[in-house]
Design an enzyme around this catalytic site. Structure first.
Site, PDB file in Angstrom:
ATOM      1  N   ARG A  35       0.825  -1.220   0.000  1.00  0.00           N
ATOM      2  CA  ARG A  35       0.000   0.000   0.000  1.00  0.00           C
ATOM      3  C   ARG A  35       0.860   1.272   0.000  1.00  0.00           C
ATOM      4  O   ARG A  35       0.495   2.272  -0.592  1.00  0.00           O
ATOM      5  CB  ARG A  35      -0.907   0.026   1.242  1.00  0.00           C
ATOM      6  CG  ARG A  35      -1.969  -1.075   1.268  1.00  0.00           C
ATOM      7  CD  ARG A  35      -3.303  -0.548   0.762  1.00  0.00           C
ATOM      8  NE  ARG A  35      -4.317  -1.580   0.714  1.00  0.00           N
ATOM      9  CZ  ARG A  35      -5.253  -1.742   1.640  1.00  0.00           C
ATOM     10  NH1 ARG A  35      -5.293  -0.948   2.693  1.00  0.00           N
ATOM     11  NH2 ARG A  35      -6.156  -2.678   1.504  1.00  0.00           N
ATOM     12  N   ASP A 139     -15.530  10.351   9.901  1.00  0.00           N
ATOM     13  CA  ASP A 139     -14.488   9.395   9.509  1.00  0.00           C
ATOM     14  C   ASP A 139     -13.147  10.042   9.824  1.00  0.00           C
ATOM     15  O   ASP A 139     -13.061  11.271   9.971  1.00  0.00           O
ATOM     16  CB  ASP A 139     -14.579   9.072   8.005  1.00  0.00           C
ATOM     17  CG  ASP A 139     -13.901   7.755   7.656  1.00  0.00           C
ATOM     18  OD1 ASP A 139     -14.619   6.749   7.471  1.00  0.00           O
ATOM     19  OD2 ASP A 139     -12.650   7.717   7.572  1.00  0.00           O
TER      20      ASP A 139
HETATM   21  C1  SAM Z   1     -14.765  -0.274   5.617  1.00  0.00           C
HETATM   22  S1  SAM Z   1     -15.170   1.381   5.965  1.00  0.00           S
HETATM   23  C2  SAM Z   1     -16.797   1.171   6.683  1.00  0.00           C
HETATM   24  C3  SAM Z   1     -17.829   2.078   6.040  1.00  0.00           C
HETATM   25  C4  SAM Z   1     -19.268   1.843   6.492  1.00  0.00           C
HETATM   26  N1  SAM Z   1     -19.425   1.992   7.912  1.00  0.00           N
HETATM   27  C5  SAM Z   1     -19.757   0.484   6.048  1.00  0.00           C
HETATM   28  O1  SAM Z   1     -19.929  -0.407   6.882  1.00  0.00           O
HETATM   29  O2  SAM Z   1     -19.979   0.295   4.843  1.00  0.00           O
HETATM   30  C6  SAM Z   1     -14.186   1.735   7.405  1.00  0.00           C
HETATM   31  C7  SAM Z   1     -13.900   3.219   7.627  1.00  0.00           C
HETATM   32  O3  SAM Z   1     -13.354   3.381   8.932  1.00  0.00           O
HETATM   33  C8  SAM Z   1     -12.488   4.494   8.895  1.00  0.00           C
HETATM   34  N2  SAM Z   1     -11.588   4.483  10.074  1.00  0.00           N
HETATM   35  C9  SAM Z   1     -10.515   3.671  10.302  1.00  0.00           C
HETATM   36  N3  SAM Z   1      -9.940   3.989  11.479  1.00  0.00           N
HETATM   37  C10 SAM Z   1     -10.658   5.009  12.003  1.00  0.00           C
HETATM   38  C11 SAM Z   1     -10.546   5.773  13.207  1.00  0.00           C
HETATM   39  N4  SAM Z   1      -9.572   5.557  14.085  1.00  0.00           N
HETATM   40  N5  SAM Z   1     -11.473   6.750  13.422  1.00  0.00           N
HETATM   41  C12 SAM Z   1     -12.464   6.977  12.522  1.00  0.00           C
HETATM   42  N6  SAM Z   1     -12.619   6.295  11.370  1.00  0.00           N
HETATM   43  C13 SAM Z   1     -11.719   5.321  11.119  1.00  0.00           C
HETATM   44  C14 SAM Z   1     -11.766   4.326   7.570  1.00  0.00           C
HETATM   45  O4  SAM Z   1     -11.224   5.558   7.117  1.00  0.00           O
HETATM   46  C15 SAM Z   1     -12.897   3.796   6.665  1.00  0.00           C
HETATM   47  O5  SAM Z   1     -13.485   4.839   5.920  1.00  0.00           O
END
Ligand code: SAM
Length: 269
Positions: A35, A139
């Site tokens: 990545r 996010d």
């Molecule tokens: C796979 S997506 C999930 C999106 C949606 N909730 C769904 O289930 O379709 C995970 C998201 O978590 C965010 N994320 C990861 N670590 C985080 C943190 N410490 N605080 C806030 N968001 C975070 C990532 O940027 C990403 O956009």
């Protein structure tokens, strides 16, 4: 191709864990390398060590955020895990609240937040809830938040949206934008987005009636998961609904919850 040494892998992952709670065990070394590798090349850096030096500097010009974006998976789509939206519809129809405050706590590109907005707008127009509903999406990633505000998606991501809702709430692209759809301005106005790191204390946001924390716990190690879930649940009112991804298993937390369905809970106290 640059080689990621054990030592630099550990330093990068310790930095990510300390700052944003992301956990990568030894088996994730190839993922971290693949990545971040292309990014090093683009920046003209000659090693992962140089990249670590860059992202660990306070004046990194936004590169730390870029690394977070590259290391997280933002996959999402409209009405993902539709049973959760069905449950939400049943609960709201039973209680007919005048207002509903919803938090999509890892909103990624906004698909979850706008799916909920479509549902709530429908329920409002059918007189099943009042007009006082609001949705907040947060996010950690700047990039996904900017895209969420713009709310333009490849139609593939809207595959679970019914044709009626597509007509009501989406503007379909033509010509060069063929195959893309944008959420209507009326719906966009009801959904706000902001940056929030779930691994840091949360300034009072709630209380919310509904919280989605779906498909994000996977990034965190066990103690971080408990801290994140309890912190998020502190923003949910007693009796409110809480959703995690159905594949995420038991909810790791100290807050008392009643299980309603896979990945769906009610806060008890
Ligand atoms: C796979 S997506 C999930 C999106 C949606 N909730 C769904 O289930 O379709 C995970 C998201 O978590 C965010 N994320 C990861 N670590 C985080 C943190 N410490 N605080 C806030 N968001 C975070 C990532 O940027 C990403 O956009």
């Amino acid at each position: 191709m640059h080689t990621l040494s054990e030592d630099t892998f550990r330093r990068i992952t310790a930095l990510m864990h300390g700052a944003v709670g992301l956990s990568f065990n030894e088996s994730k070394k190839p993922l971290v390398s693949s990545r971040l590798g292309p990014r090093l090349q683009r920046l003209g850096l000659d090693s992962f060590e140089a990249y670590f030096d860059l992202i660990s500097r306070p004046d990194d010009g936004g590169e730390f955020q870029m690394a977070v974006d590259l290391l997280t998976t933002n996959e999402t789509y409209f009405f993902r895990e539709p049973a959760h939206f069905d449950l939400l519809e049943r609960e709201l129809t039973a209680t007919k609240p005048a207002s509903v405050a919803v938090w999509s706590a890892a909103s990624s590109f906004g698909d979850e937040a706008y799916s909920t907005a479509m549902l709530l707008a429908d329920l409002q127009s059918q007189g099943r809830i009042g007009s006082g509903w609001s949705i907040l999406g947060t996010d950690i990633s700047d990039r996904v938040l900017r895209s969420a505000i713009e709310a333009t998606y490849p139609e593939e991501r809207l595959r679970n949206v019914s044709p009626q809702r597509m007509r009501r709430y989406c503007l379909r692209g033509e010509g060069l934008s063929e195959g893309m759809a944008q959420v209507s301005p009326e719906l966009r106005r009801r959904v706000k987005f902001g940056q929030l790191n779930l691994c840091r204390p949360i300034e009072k946001l709630g209380p919310f009636d509904v919280v989605f924390l779906r498909n994000v716990l996977i990034y965190f190690d066990a103690p971080t998961k408990v801290a994140v879930v309890d912190r998020v649940l502190a923003e949910l009112r007693t009796g409110g609904l809480f959703f995690i991804g159905t594949a995420e298993g038991r909810v790791p937390c100290r807050t008392q919850l009643q299980t309603l369905a896979p990945g769906a809970f009610r806060k008890l106290a």
